[in-house]
Design a protein around this motif. Sequence first.
Motif, mmCIF file in Angstrom:
data_model
loop_
_atom_site.group_PDB
_atom_site.id
_atom_site.type_symbol
_atom_site.label_atom_id
_atom_site.label_comp_id
_atom_site.label_asym_id
_atom_site.label_seq_id
_atom_site.Cartn_x
_atom_site.Cartn_y
_atom_site.Cartn_z
ATOM 1 N N GLY A 108 0.763 -1.139 -0.149
ATOM 2 C CA GLY A 108 -0.423 0.150 0.026
ATOM 3 C C GLY A 108 0.631 1.279 -0.296
ATOM 4 N N ARG A 132 -4.244 -1.252 -0.894
ATOM 5 C CA ARG A 132 -4.757 0.721 -1.239
ATOM 6 C C ARG A 132 -3.804 1.332 -1.031
ATOM 7 N N SER A 133 -4.293 2.777 -1.584
ATOM 8 C CA SER A 133 -3.342 4.044 -2.252
ATOM 9 C C SER A 133 -2.799 4.287 -2.945
ATOM 10 N N ASP A 156 -7.601 -4.770 1.779
ATOM 11 C CA ASP A 156 -8.001 -3.857 1.773
ATOM 12 C C ASP A 156 -7.636 -2.783 0.741
ATOM 13 N N ALA A 158 -8.768 0.305 -0.859
ATOM 14 C CA ALA A 158 -9.025 1.909 -0.899
ATOM 15 C C ALA A 158 -8.278 2.577 -1.468
ATOM 16 N N SER A 159 -8.317 3.420 -2.193
ATOM 17 C CA SER A 159 -7.992 4.509 -2.778
ATOM 18 C C SER A 159 -7.063 4.205 -4.487
ATOM 19 N N ASN A 160 -8.184 3.436 -4.942
ATOM 20 C CA ASN A 160 -6.997 3.639 -6.044
ATOM 21 C C ASN A 160 -8.332 3.416 -7.511
ATOM 22 N N LYS A 179 -12.331 -3.264 3.465
ATOM 23 C CA LYS A 179 -12.366 -1.931 2.714
ATOM 24 C C LYS A 179 -12.045 -1.466 1.663
#
Length: 261
Positions: A108, A132-133, A156, A158-160, A179
Motif C-alpha cells: 500500500g 491501498r492508495s 484493503d 482503498a483509494s485506487n 476496505k
Amino acid sequence: MTFHATNNFEGPIPQVIGKFKEFRGPNAFTRSIPSFIGNLQQLESLDLSSNNLRTSEPNPNEHPTSIISDTFPEGCWLQTLSLNQNRLEGKVPKSLGNCKCLEVLDIGNNQINDSFPCHLKNIAKLHVLVLRSNKFNGHIDCPRNNNGWPMLQIFDLASNNFSDAIPATIKGNKLELVKIPVNNFEGPIPEVIGKFEALDALNFSHNAFTGSIPTTFGNLRELGSYSNNTGLCGPPLKTMCGLPPAKEDSPSDSETGSIIH
C-alpha cells in the motif's frame, strides 16, 4: 536470525541480508530495491515499509516494469512482504506467485499502476492483502478462481481505480476487515458478504454501488461505510429505496499508512 536496521542505517540495501530469515528496515534505506532480493533462498520475512525506495529502471528511457525484481524462484519461502509507503511504481511481479507460503502482502501507499494481482490466486496461505492508495485499476474478478484465498482475513483496496461489479461468487469465510472505499466499483453489493461469519468491519464508501444495502449485513451498518454511493438506498442511509437520493454528510476514508503492525 533477524536483522533489524535502525534509523541510523542509510544508503542502499546490503547483500548481507541474504544471511537472514527476517529483515526489517523501516526509515533506513533510500535508492531502489536491488535485483538480488528475489533470489534470496533463506528469506522468510522482508519489511521495507516507510522508506524512500523507488523502482529500479533499466535505463532512463524505459518505464519500470516491476516494483521489485521478478526473480522469485519455485519453492520461494517468503512469508511476509511489506513495502508499504515507498515510491514504488510498475507492476506486481509475476514470479511472486511462486511464493506459496506467502501470508502477508502489503504494498500500500506507493505509485503502483497495475491490474488486480490474479496471478497470486493460488497462494492459499495468504492472510493479508493490502493494495491501498496506489493506481490499481480494472475489475477484481479472477477467471478460473474457484477457491479464492481461503485464509484471507484483511482485504484493503482503498483509494485506487478499481471498477466494475464485485463478483457475486466472492468467498471469504475468514475475512475480518474489508476496505474498498474511494474506487469506482458499481452494481449491487453482494448479499453473500454479509454472511461472512468473521467479518467485523467494512467500508464501501465513495464508489458507484447501486441498489439496497443487503439485510444480511446485520450490525455492519455504520453510515460512513456506505456514504457517497448515490445509487445506494436503505438503512443506515437517509435514502429509502424507491425515493430520490438524499444528501449524505459523511467523511471519506482518508486514513493512510500500513494496517500491519
